[in-house]
Design a protein around this motif. Structure first.
Motif, PDB file in Angstrom:
ATOM      1  N   LEU A  21       6.348   3.220   1.001  1.00  0.00           N
ATOM      2  CA  LEU A  21       5.223   2.506   0.160  1.00  0.00           C
ATOM      3  C   LEU A  21       5.208   1.401   1.876  1.00  0.00           C
ATOM      4  O   LEU A  21       6.424   1.407   2.563  1.00  0.00           O
ATOM      5  CB  LEU A  21       6.081   1.414  -0.941  1.00  0.00           C
ATOM      6  N   VAL A  22       4.243   0.621   1.729  1.00  0.00           N
ATOM      7  CA  VAL A  22       4.456  -0.418   3.057  1.00  0.00           C
ATOM      8  C   VAL A  22       4.006  -1.650   2.071  1.00  0.00           C
ATOM      9  O   VAL A  22       2.920  -1.426   1.590  1.00  0.00           O
ATOM     10  CB  VAL A  22       3.509  -0.192   4.298  1.00  0.00           C
ATOM     11  N   LYS A  63       0.953  -1.441  -0.358  1.00  0.00           N
ATOM     12  CA  LYS A  63      -0.112   0.111   0.137  1.00  0.00           C
ATOM     13  C   LYS A  63       1.225   1.356   0.039  1.00  0.00           C
ATOM     14  O   LYS A  63       2.093   1.297   0.772  1.00  0.00           O
ATOM     15  CB  LYS A  63      -1.095   0.004   1.224  1.00  0.00           C
ATOM     16  N   VAL A  64       0.753   2.498  -0.729  1.00  0.00           N
ATOM     17  CA  VAL A  64       1.017   3.787  -0.682  1.00  0.00           C
ATOM     18  C   VAL A  64       0.831   4.153   0.469  1.00  0.00           C
ATOM     19  O   VAL A  64      -0.493   4.707   0.331  1.00  0.00           O
ATOM     20  CB  VAL A  64       1.200   4.115  -1.869  1.00  0.00           C
ATOM     21  N   SER A  65       1.281   4.932   1.325  1.00  0.00           N
ATOM     22  CA  SER A  65       1.181   5.593   2.626  1.00  0.00           C
ATOM     23  C   SER A  65       1.450   6.827   2.602  1.00  0.00           C
ATOM     24  O   SER A  65       0.767   7.314   3.229  1.00  0.00           O
ATOM     25  CB  SER A  65       1.606   5.033   3.502  1.00  0.00           C
ATOM     26  N   ALA A  66       1.812   7.757   1.637  1.00  0.00           N
ATOM     27  CA  ALA A  66       2.368   8.792   1.412  1.00  0.00           C
ATOM     28  C   ALA A  66       2.500   9.234  -0.371  1.00  0.00           C
ATOM     29  O   ALA A  66       3.780   8.429  -0.273  1.00  0.00           O
ATOM     30  CB  ALA A  66       3.047   9.134   2.724  1.00  0.00           C
ATOM     31  N   VAL A  67       2.988  10.156  -0.791  1.00  0.00           N
ATOM     32  CA  VAL A  67       3.206  11.367  -1.541  1.00  0.00           C
ATOM     33  C   VAL A  67       4.254  12.390  -1.506  1.00  0.00           C
ATOM     34  O   VAL A  67       2.858  12.637  -1.047  1.00  0.00           O
ATOM     35  CB  VAL A  67       2.987  10.141  -2.987  1.00  0.00           C
ATOM     36  N   SER A  68       5.373  12.348  -1.847  1.00  0.00           N
ATOM     37  CA  SER A  68       5.398  14.117  -1.787  1.00  0.00           C
ATOM     38  C   SER A  68       5.477  14.193  -3.294  1.00  0.00           C
ATOM     39  O   SER A  68       5.863  13.513  -4.309  1.00  0.00           O
ATOM     40  CB  SER A  68       6.234  14.365  -0.859  1.00  0.00           C
ATOM     41  N   SER A  84      10.444  -5.264  -5.658  1.00  0.00           N
ATOM     42  CA  SER A  84       9.133  -6.244  -5.534  1.00  0.00           C
ATOM     43  C   SER A  84       9.519  -6.740  -3.695  1.00  0.00           C
ATOM     44  O   SER A  84      10.912  -6.336  -3.662  1.00  0.00           O
ATOM     45  CB  SER A  84      10.052  -7.586  -5.648  1.00  0.00           C
ATOM     46  N   CYS A  85       7.958  -7.192  -3.173  1.00  0.00           N
ATOM     47  CA  CYS A  85       7.961  -7.517  -1.785  1.00  0.00           C
ATOM     48  C   CYS A  85       8.108  -8.838  -1.960  1.00  0.00           C
ATOM     49  O   CYS A  85       7.490  -9.262  -2.419  1.00  0.00           O
ATOM     50  CB  CYS A  85       6.452  -6.387  -2.021  1.00  0.00           C
ATOM     51  N   VAL A  86       9.127  -9.262  -1.761  1.00  0.00           N
ATOM     52  CA  VAL A  86       9.078 -10.602  -0.837  1.00  0.00           C
ATOM     53  C   VAL A  86       8.675 -11.338   0.669  1.00  0.00           C
ATOM     54  O   VAL A  86       8.661 -10.577   1.383  1.00  0.00           O
ATOM     55  CB  VAL A  86      10.134 -11.159  -0.978  1.00  0.00           C
TER      56      VAL A  86
END
Length: 305
Positions: free
Chosen positions: A129-130, A118-123, A173-175
Motif C-alpha cells: 500500500l502507499v 492506494k493498493v499498489s500490489a497484492v500477492s 492507519s495513515c497519518v
C-alpha cells in the motif's frame, strides 16, 4: 578596540537567540504569550510595535491586529487569535519597568492535508500500500499499526508499506501531520482492501462522495420518469383516437329529448266560431308526425286564463 566590541556584539546575539522561545501553530489557531505585562510594556513584531501598555491600560497601535490581539488586564498576558500565515515572525515582549524582554519565534503553518491510500500490489503472501498527500510542503507522513509507528517520511509525497497477509487483522492507519502537530488520520480495513487483484484508491471523502452520487442518481431517475410521463400524456392528447374519445364522451353528456302529449283546450267561444277539428283536419293518412323538444315553464296566475 574593534575586537572587544565585536566580541560583545556576538555574545549579545547568542544570548538573545538562546532566550528565544520557538512557537509553532496552525492557521486558525491561537497563542497566549506567557510573560505578563502588568503596568507598562511593549509588544512588537519584527521590531515594529503592535501594542503598548501604559498605566495598566492597553492600546493596539497596529491596525492589522485590532481584531486578533487581546490583553488580559488581570493576568497581563497577550493572546493572538485567528492566526494566519502572515502572523509568522519574531515577537518581542518588553517590560519597560523591569527592562526585561522575551522573544518568541512564531511560525504559522497550513493545516495538515487529509491523506489517501492506494493498493499498489497484492500477492498471496503480502499486500503493498502507499499513503500519499497532494501537498508535500511541511507535511510528515506516518504509517501506524495500532499506536506504534511503522514508518514515516517528510521528504516525499508518498510513503509505502508492505503488510504480511497474516497480519491484516491488525488496526492500521495513515497519518499526515504538519510541524505544529496538527494531524489528519485515515483508518483502514486491510482485510477488505488487500483482496486478490484489488487495486483501488481510498480517501477520507470516498464515503461522502458515494452518498452524494447515489442521491444524484436517484434524483435524475425521478426527473426522467416525470418528463416521460408528461411527454406520453401530450402525445395521447394529440392523437385522433384521443380526439374521438373526447368527442364521444362529450356526446354522451347531451340530454335525450323528452316527448309529451299536448292537449288543446278550447273555450266555449272558440267552439261556437270554430269548425270542428274533424272538418279541418285532413285525412289521417295524409298527416305527418313531427316531434320537437318541449321545455317546461312555470306560469304565473295571470297567465292562466
Amino acid at each position: 578596540m574593534l575586537i572587544p566590541n565585536l566580541t560583545i556584539l556576538v555574545f549579545f546575539i547568542v544570548m538573545n537567540t538562546s532566550d528565544m522561545t520557538v512557537v509553532k501553530e496552525t492557521v486558525g489557531g491561537s497563542i497566549t504569550l506567557p510573560i505578563p505585562i502588568i503596568q507598562d510594556g511593549v509588544l512588537s513584531l519584527n521590531n515594529s510595535a503592535i501594542a503598548v501598555v501604559l498605566d495598566s491600560v492597553s492600546r493596539i497601535v497596529d491596525k492589522d491586529f485590532r481584531e486578533q490581539l487581546q490583553w488580559n488586564k488581570d493576568s497581563g498576558q497577550f493572546t493572538i487569535t485567528g492566526l494566519q500565515r502572515k502572523n509568522s515572525g519574531i515577537y518581542k515582549l518588553e517590560d519597560t519597568n523591569t527592562k526585561k524582554s522575551t522573544l518568541y519565534h512564531l511560525t504559522v503553518y497550513d493545516p495538515a492535508p487529509m491523506p489517501g491510500v492506494k493498493v499498489s500490489a497484492v500477492s498471496s503472501e503480502s499486500c503493498s500500500l502507499v499513503c500519499f498527500v497532494e501537498k508535500v510542503d511541511e507535511t510528515v507522513l506516518y504509517w501506524y499499526k495500532g499506536e506504534k509507528i511503522l514508518n514515516q517520511t517528510s521528504t516525499v509525497p508518498s510513503l509505502p508499506l508492505i503488510v504480511d497477509k497474516k497480519a491484516l487483522n491488525s488496526s492500521y492507519s495513515c497519518v499526515a501531520a504538519n510541524p505544529a502537530n496538527n494531524t489528519n488520520t485515515l483508518s483502514l480495513n486491510f482485510t477488505a482492501l488487500c483482496s486478490e487483484n484489488n487495486l483501488i484508491i481510498i480517501t477520507s471523502d470516498d464515503s461522502r462522495t458515494g452518498y452524494w452520487w447515489l442521491c444524484f442518481v436517484v434524483l435524475a431517475v425521478i426527473i426522467a420518469l416525470f418528463v416521460m410521463m408528461i411527454i406520453i400524456k401530450r402525445k395521447r392528447d394529440r392523437t385522433p383516437q384521443g380526439i374521438i374519445s373526447m368527442t364521444s364522451r362529450d356526446s354522451t353528456k347531451r340530454e335525450e329529448p323528452v316527448y309529451t302529449e299536448v292537449n288543446v283546450k278550447r273555450t266555449n267561444r272558440q267552439k261556437r266560431n270554430s269548425p270542428e277539428l274533424s272538418e279541418l283536419s285532413p285525412p289521417v293518412s295524409n298527416l305527418t308526425t313531427v316531434y320537437d323538444t318541449v321545455s317546461l315553464r312555470h306560469m304565473n296566475k295571470t297567465d292562466a286564463v
